[in-house]
Scaffold this active site. Sequence first.
Site, mmCIF file in Angstrom:
data_model
loop_
_atom_site.group_PDB
_atom_site.id
_atom_site.type_symbol
_atom_site.label_atom_id
_atom_site.label_comp_id
_atom_site.label_asym_id
_atom_site.label_seq_id
_atom_site.Cartn_x
_atom_site.Cartn_y
_atom_site.Cartn_z
ATOM 1 N N ASN A 171 92.557 60.122 -13.902
ATOM 2 C CA ASN A 171 93.124 61.215 -13.127
ATOM 3 C C ASN A 171 93.676 62.268 -14.080
ATOM 4 O OD1 ASN A 171 93.997 62.126 -10.306
ATOM 5 N ND2 ASN A 171 95.878 62.367 -11.512
ATOM 6 N N TYR A 175 101.685 67.852 -14.380
ATOM 7 C CA TYR A 175 103.072 67.449 -14.147
ATOM 8 C C TYR A 175 103.886 67.943 -15.338
ATOM 9 C CZ TYR A 175 100.107 63.879 -11.821
ATOM 10 O OH TYR A 175 99.133 63.216 -11.113
ATOM 11 N N ARG A 176 104.879 68.759 -15.082
ATOM 12 C CA ARG A 176 105.661 69.353 -16.178
ATOM 13 C C ARG A 176 106.353 68.274 -17.013
ATOM 14 N NH1 ARG A 176 110.110 70.860 -11.935
ATOM 15 N NH2 ARG A 176 111.605 69.208 -12.358
ATOM 16 N N ASP A 331 112.283 76.416 -10.473
ATOM 17 C CA ASP A 331 110.978 76.017 -9.931
ATOM 18 C C ASP A 331 110.303 77.108 -9.112
ATOM 19 O OD1 ASP A 331 108.942 74.051 -9.539
ATOM 20 O OD2 ASP A 331 110.510 72.534 -9.721
#
Length: 531
Positions: A171, A175-176, A331
């Site tokens: 996969n 993702y930070r 964010d």
Amino acid sequence: MAYDDLRQWIAALERAGELKRIRTEVDPILEVTEITDRVSKSVGGRSALLFQNLKGHPGSQLLINQFGSARRMNLALEVEKLDEVAERIRAFMDVKSPQGFLDKVKMLPMLAEMGRFFPKTVSTGPCKEVIKRDNLSLLDFPVLQCWPKDAGRFITLPCVITRDPKTGKRNVGMYRMQIYDERTAGMHWQRQKVGAEHYREMLRRAAAQSMWGQPPSAVPASESRQSSDPARAAVDLMARTSGGSVLVEGVPSGKMEVAVAIGTDPAITFSAIVPAPPDVEEYLIAGFLRQKPVELVKCETVDLEVPASAEIVLEGHVHLDELRTEGPFGDHTGFYSLEDLYPVFHVSCITHRKDPIYATTIVGKPPMEDGWMGKAVERIFLPLMKLTIPELVDINLPIEGVFHNLMIVSIKKSYPGQARKVMNAIWSLGQAMFTKCIVVVDEDVNVQDVGEVTLKVFNHIDPERDIQFTLGPVDSLDHASRLPNYGSKMGIDATRKWPSEGFARPWPDEILMDEKTKALVDKKWKELGIE
Ligand SMILES: Cc1cc2nc3c(=O)[nH]c(=O)nc-3n(C[C@H](O)[C@H](O)[C@H](O)COP(=O)(O)O)c2cc1C
Ligand SMILES: [Mn+2]
């Protein structure tokens, strides 16, 4: 003509007049954000930026805003319009089961084409030009601190590669990663994402191994469901709101291999954000998007493959029994996401190209770069959504709705209650489950015109009758839900109500001028002397 790497893509951006080189010294702490934010919010998202003089990082280069406009998103996927990608997907799905010999023959090119998209493993590639096992540091790269109240520096555009311990499938998810020190970083896979599921599966396996000395497949289901299951303890702990650094008690120590590619060709980067079904490898999606297979090389210290031409590759492990406070982080909701516990990534090796270009992004109040990526997802996924929701005509995720807060959909309504059926279908469709508010309108409403939507929706509803609430998983970034990750969602059925839905009153016509009068006025318009 796929881009083979980030550098070809940068050259293409430059040829298209879509790149600005910045030679003035700029600090990766806050200053890059302020500059990029102004560019994102100027007309057309102006251009991609290549910072070539970064404070504290002599010789480093940083690319940002590569996807930050409709035009650049099209360039990235090498199309004139994103609908072309949707059309290619539709053509693929149109394949019927072959009835006769001729049909089978017709299918061959399609199958051959699919074969063209599978990733290829090659022996080596540019990402191996420099290999560092010792004396390595995440701080070597010009990683941004984006906003004043961020907990630190964050890698914001990483392609995180994990392997499903059950199926062996890879996969790639974006993702930070919050940098803690030279060798450790946070791993912010939210619990509903595929990387997090791989991690939980590793936990289950490690737990079963330590309790029964064998993997979970060999353990009777009744036993593995015991409440003393340490994997459950860890999962429960992850469900807590916040805390300090913790070792999860009772969880066997173990490691999960993770690789991170930074600075790939745009199709790979984009595939990492696409909400694909968990079992579809993003490397295949990237191959489909760029019409050419992705070339992969094996990592040095973990059993994973990474794009051969990546600018930077981080190899390492997530320890199964360790969680650490991650965040806050400014964010894409326009607010800081609060701190929470997430796994920790330990670097074992860094490989990179000579003079690597660090690719990154910032998120914050829209419009920003990620909004354009979201719009691309919206266009490309429409035909896929229509597979399960055939009455769907069009969808709009307004940029200020930050992907998960608002989805406006138009439908061809054919039976009573259908708008509510569509809401429920969306709430059970992959990451669309997070949608906090779904507005359903009839097909005559142009969902792309928020003014028209506002006019019609609020005229057409009887709120108490037409609003549907439900409970379920919500986005980890939702700061208003009653609990983290769990809360309510709302659907507004703004379709015209039918007698068969209990609405007996007459429905008024929309005001529209007749064509004859319009033509008459067109003819006289100049003579009137108004303009
Ligand atoms: C710039 C950017 C940053 C993102 N950061 C995160 C993140 O930190 N954590 C997360 O779970 N998802 C994040 N996402 C969303 C995921 O990449 C997205 O949900 C993706 O489909 C996940 O892949 P997966 O389905 O393979 O898990 C981000 C998306 C973008 C565009
Ligand atoms: Mn995935």
